[in-house]
Design a protein around this motif. Structure first.
Motif, short mmCIF file in Angstrom:
data_model
loop_
_atom_site.label_atom_id
_atom_site.label_comp_id
_atom_site.label_asym_id
_atom_site.label_seq_id
_atom_site.Cartn_x
_atom_site.Cartn_y
_atom_site.Cartn_z
N ILE A 154 9.93 -10.75 8.81
CA ILE A 154 9.92 -10.13 7.21
C ILE A 154 10.08 -11.15 6.39
N VAL A 160 8.18 -5.46 -2.48
CA VAL A 160 8.72 -5.47 -1.14
C VAL A 160 10.00 -4.87 -1.02
N TYR A 200 14.22 -9.83 11.33
CA TYR A 200 14.38 -10.25 9.85
C TYR A 200 13.37 -11.61 9.58
N SER A 246 12.81 -3.73 1.62
CA SER A 246 13.32 -3.49 2.96
C SER A 246 14.66 -2.83 3.13
N GLU A 247 14.84 -1.90 4.02
CA GLU A 247 16.07 -1.30 4.16
C GLU A 247 16.32 -0.82 5.51
N LYS A 248 17.61 -0.54 5.64
CA LYS A 248 18.09 0.23 6.87
C LYS A 248 18.04 1.69 6.49
N ASN A 251 15.17 -7.36 -0.59
CA ASN A 251 15.20 -7.43 0.67
C ASN A 251 16.59 -7.10 1.31
N PHE A 252 16.54 -5.83 1.96
CA PHE A 252 18.26 -5.28 2.33
C PHE A 252 18.99 -5.48 1.20
N GLN A 260 8.27 -2.10 10.71
CA GLN A 260 9.66 -1.07 11.22
C GLN A 260 10.02 -1.69 12.55
N PHE A 284 15.02 -0.23 10.80
CA PHE A 284 15.04 -1.11 9.95
C PHE A 284 13.47 -1.17 9.35
N VAL A 285 13.08 -0.93 8.22
CA VAL A 285 11.73 -0.72 7.57
C VAL A 285 11.71 -1.83 6.60
N SER A 286 10.31 -2.05 6.10
CA SER A 286 9.89 -2.83 4.92
C SER A 286 8.73 -2.26 4.65
#
Length: 245
Positions: free
Chosen positions: A45, A164, A42, A166-168, A135-136, A234, A238-240
């Motif tokens: 990111i 941008v 995190y 970002s996600e699980k 972001n998430f 990644q 978890f990726v962005s």
């Protein structure tokens, strides 16, 4: 090391029925400790969002941090950009999170020029945006509404604007999904979470955070019009992603 009052112990005691996760004052109080001990990478990111902002945020444009929580990404963007006449907007629908975001900004010198709005991100107008950050955040919206918000973001961006995301994620291969889940749990245990805390937090998020596959995210981003979509970070599941208009 967070002091005890700001340490995430929300799921340390056994609950007969674990309530759904909400971004209330209890979560806002411990959120920095929670997110850094729960989401591997995190901090990286957040730092790289600033690096990306330095390259993509243009003079006279808008920049949006949608689901800004305590304002970490907004502050990273603000501290990194040299562009002039930029309107930086942080949006979150949790009054508790925004109250602490405002307190965080007040401690920065000089005060970052960030407009904080308490609203549902689906109701916010996106205009002249050179950069947008999710972001998430998208993972907490109903799956059927995700295309609409991404289309709205795309249409409100300048040419070559950067999103941008970002996600699980879910992994299609069952073996890999199980491995990533085990690795994530191992990461959290190494951060001091107990098996009980991990289990109860998972139960709290089960009907609130709905992950999708990486392929689904890429297809959706391209489908709403983004010309370039690439994974830039990644760790486990978890990726962005970077999406360029």
């Amino acid at each position: 090391m967070a002091d005890d009052s700001n340490k995430d112990r929300l799921y340390a005691d056994a609950h007969e029925l674990v309530p759904d996760f909400v971004f209330d004052d209890r979560v806002a109080r411990v959120f920095p400790d929670m997110i850094n001990r729960s989401v591997p990478g995190y901090g990286t990111i957040i730092n790289m969002i600033g690096t990306l902002a330095a390259q993509y945020v243009k003079d006279g444009s808008y920049c949006y941090d949608l689901g800004c929580s305590l304002g970490a990404a907004s502050m990273a963007i603000h501290s990194a950009i040299d562009a002039e006449d930029v309107v930086l907007v942080g949006v979150d629908n949790s009054p508790a999170m925004l109250a602490r975001a405002k307190a965080n900004l007040a401690q920065c010198r000089p005060d970052p020029a960030i407009e904080l709005i308490c609203a549902d991100i689906r109701d916010v107008t996106i205009q002249q945006a050179s950069m947008v950050v999710l972001n998430f955040t998208l993972q907490f919206l109903p799956a059927g509404e995700r295309t609409t918000i991404l289309k709205k973001i795309h249409d409100g961006m300048l040419p070559d604007g950067l999103l941008v995301l970002s996600e699980k994620i879910l992994v299609a291969n069952d073996t890999a999904q199980q491995l990533f889940t085990q690795m994530h749990h191992g990461f959290k245990k190494a951060q001091g979470y107990s098996d009980l805390e991990i289990s109860q937090k998972r139960s709290a998020l089960e009907d609130v955070l709905i992950p999708e596959s990486l392929a689904c995210h890429i297809e959706r981003l391209k489908g709403v019009g983004f010309s370039t979509v690439e994974v830039w970070f990644q760790c486990f599941n978890f990726v962005s992603l970077l999406a360029i208009k």
